[in-house]
Write a protein that holds these residues in place. Structure first.
Motif, PDB file in Angstrom:
ATOM      1  N   UNK A  23       0.831  -1.202   0.000  1.00 41.27           N
ATOM      2  CA  UNK A  23       0.000   0.000   0.000  1.00 41.27           C
ATOM      3  C   UNK A  23       0.869   1.257   0.000  1.00 41.27           C
ATOM      4  N   UNK A  24       1.875   1.298   0.862  1.00 41.27           N
ATOM      5  CA  UNK A  24       2.748   2.471   0.926  1.00 41.27           C
ATOM      6  C   UNK A  24       3.496   2.653  -0.388  1.00 41.27           C
ATOM      7  N   UNK A  25       3.962   1.551  -0.960  1.00 39.35           N
ATOM      8  CA  UNK A  25       4.670   1.642  -2.234  1.00 39.35           C
ATOM      9  C   UNK A  25       3.752   2.120  -3.347  1.00 39.35           C
ATOM     10  N   UNK A  26       2.493   1.682  -3.344  1.00 35.82           N
ATOM     11  CA  UNK A  26       1.570   2.139  -4.383  1.00 35.82           C
ATOM     12  C   UNK A  26       1.319   3.642  -4.270  1.00 35.82           C
ATOM     13  N   UNK A  27       1.227   4.151  -3.042  1.00 33.28           N
ATOM     14  CA  UNK A  27       1.078   5.596  -2.868  1.00 33.28           C
ATOM     15  C   UNK A  27       2.302   6.337  -3.391  1.00 33.28           C
ATOM     16  N   UNK A  28       3.494   5.848  -3.037  1.00 32.15           N
ATOM     17  CA  UNK A  28       4.719   6.518  -3.465  1.00 32.15           C
ATOM     18  C   UNK A  28       4.882   6.474  -4.976  1.00 32.15           C
ATOM     19  N   UNK A  29       4.449   5.405  -5.605  1.00 30.46           N
ATOM     20  CA  UNK A  29       4.512   5.319  -7.065  1.00 30.46           C
ATOM     21  C   UNK A  29       3.497   6.265  -7.694  1.00 30.46           C
ATOM     22  N   UNK A  30       2.285   6.310  -7.155  1.00 30.43           N
ATOM     23  CA  UNK A  30       1.254   7.188  -7.709  1.00 30.43           C
ATOM     24  C   UNK A  30       1.586   8.664  -7.535  1.00 30.43           C
ATOM     25  N   UNK A  31       2.267   9.030  -6.459  1.00 27.56           N
ATOM     26  CA  UNK A  31       2.671  10.415  -6.249  1.00 27.56           C
ATOM     27  C   UNK A  31       4.039  10.708  -6.844  1.00 27.56           C
ATOM     28  N   UNK A  32       4.558   9.775  -7.630  1.00 30.91           N
ATOM     29  CA  UNK A  32       5.810   9.894  -8.372  1.00 30.91           C
ATOM     30  C   UNK A  32       7.022  10.172  -7.483  1.00 30.91           C
ATOM     31  N   UNK A  70      -9.301   1.134  -4.777  1.00 31.82           N
ATOM     32  CA  UNK A  70      -9.134  -0.293  -4.506  1.00 31.82           C
ATOM     33  C   UNK A  70      -9.147  -0.515  -2.996  1.00 31.82           C
ATOM     34  N   UNK A  71     -10.225  -1.110  -2.514  1.00 30.51           N
ATOM     35  CA  UNK A  71     -10.358  -1.370  -1.089  1.00 30.51           C
ATOM     36  C   UNK A  71      -9.986  -2.800  -0.715  1.00 30.51           C
ATOM     37  N   UNK A  72      -9.510  -3.574  -1.676  1.00 33.94           N
ATOM     38  CA  UNK A  72      -9.133  -4.965  -1.412  1.00 33.94           C
ATOM     39  C   UNK A  72      -8.044  -5.068  -0.342  1.00 33.94           C
ATOM     40  N   UNK A  73      -6.986  -4.227  -0.371  1.00 36.07           N
ATOM     41  CA  UNK A  73      -5.993  -4.328   0.703  1.00 36.07           C
ATOM     42  C   UNK A  73      -6.570  -4.063   2.088  1.00 36.07           C
ATOM     43  N   UNK A  74      -7.501  -3.120   2.181  1.00 36.13           N
ATOM     44  CA  UNK A  74      -8.129  -2.827   3.469  1.00 36.13           C
ATOM     45  C   UNK A  74      -8.937  -4.022   3.966  1.00 36.13           C
ATOM     46  N   UNK A  75      -9.684  -4.642   3.075  1.00 34.18           N
ATOM     47  CA  UNK A  75     -10.494  -5.800   3.456  1.00 34.18           C
ATOM     48  C   UNK A  75      -9.593  -6.950   3.891  1.00 34.18           C
ATOM     49  N   UNK A  76      -8.492  -7.160   3.171  1.00 33.85           N
ATOM     50  CA  UNK A  76      -7.570  -8.245   3.529  1.00 33.85           C
ATOM     51  C   UNK A  76      -6.885  -7.939   4.857  1.00 33.85           C
ATOM     52  N   UNK A  77      -6.523  -6.690   5.100  1.00 40.97           N
ATOM     53  CA  UNK A  77      -5.922  -6.326   6.393  1.00 40.97           C
ATOM     54  C   UNK A  77      -6.892  -6.587   7.534  1.00 40.97           C
ATOM     55  N   UNK A  78      -8.156  -6.242   7.345  1.00 38.76           N
ATOM     56  CA  UNK A  78      -9.166  -6.507   8.372  1.00 38.76           C
ATOM     57  C   UNK A  78      -9.322  -8.007   8.594  1.00 38.76           C
ATOM     58  N   UNK A  79      -9.287  -8.775   7.505  1.00 34.15           N
ATOM     59  CA  UNK A  79      -9.408 -10.229   7.630  1.00 34.15           C
ATOM     60  C   UNK A  79      -8.209 -10.824   8.371  1.00 34.15           C
ATOM     61  N   UNK A  80      -7.015 -10.333   8.076  1.00 33.76           N
ATOM     62  CA  UNK A  80      -5.811 -10.824   8.768  1.00 33.76           C
ATOM     63  C   UNK A  80      -5.892 -10.492  10.250  1.00 33.76           C
ATOM     64  N   UNK A  81      -6.324  -9.273  10.561  1.00 28.85           N
ATOM     65  CA  UNK A  81      -6.442  -8.882  11.961  1.00 28.85           C
ATOM     66  C   UNK A  81      -7.509  -9.715  12.678  1.00 28.85           C
TER      67      UNK A  81
END
Length: 95
Positions: A23-32, A70-81
């Motif tokens: 998630x952090x890497x996707x933000x850094x890539x999107x913000x160039x 894309x909320x899939x990472x959030x849903x997976x994080x909630x599932x892992x927790x």
């Protein structure tokens, strides 16, 4: 059985770390801030995608289309927790 409990907790911790890094890497890539033309960055990015896409794909099929969010990472994080909570509450079964 305690070893099995600890291994399951370790796997959930590693998955948690990979999702946060993705998630952090996707933000850094999107913000160039990061550039995928750099070999090291692209190798990490594609490696994380290969690890996490099999987890995200079933979640994306279930969730409605959010038009670019894309909320899939959030849903997976909630599932892992939630799995961690379930394992911790039932830890006595492993001893």
């Amino acid at each position: 059985m305690q070893s099995l409990f600890q291994i399951l907790m370790l796997i959930l911790d590693v998955v948690w770390f990979f999702i946060i890094a993705h998630v952090i890497m996707s933000w850094l890539i999107n913000f160039q801030v990061l550039n995928l033309n750099q070999q090291f960055v692209s190798q990490i990015w594609y490696g994380l995608n290969r690890i996490l896409e099999p987890i995200y794909t079933p979640v994306r099929r279930i969730m409605p289309n959010m038009q670019g969010i894309d909320l899939a990472p959030l849903v997976v994080l909630i599932a892992v927790y939630a799995l961690r909570i379930i394992l911790m509450n039932n830890a006595a079964a492993f001893y």
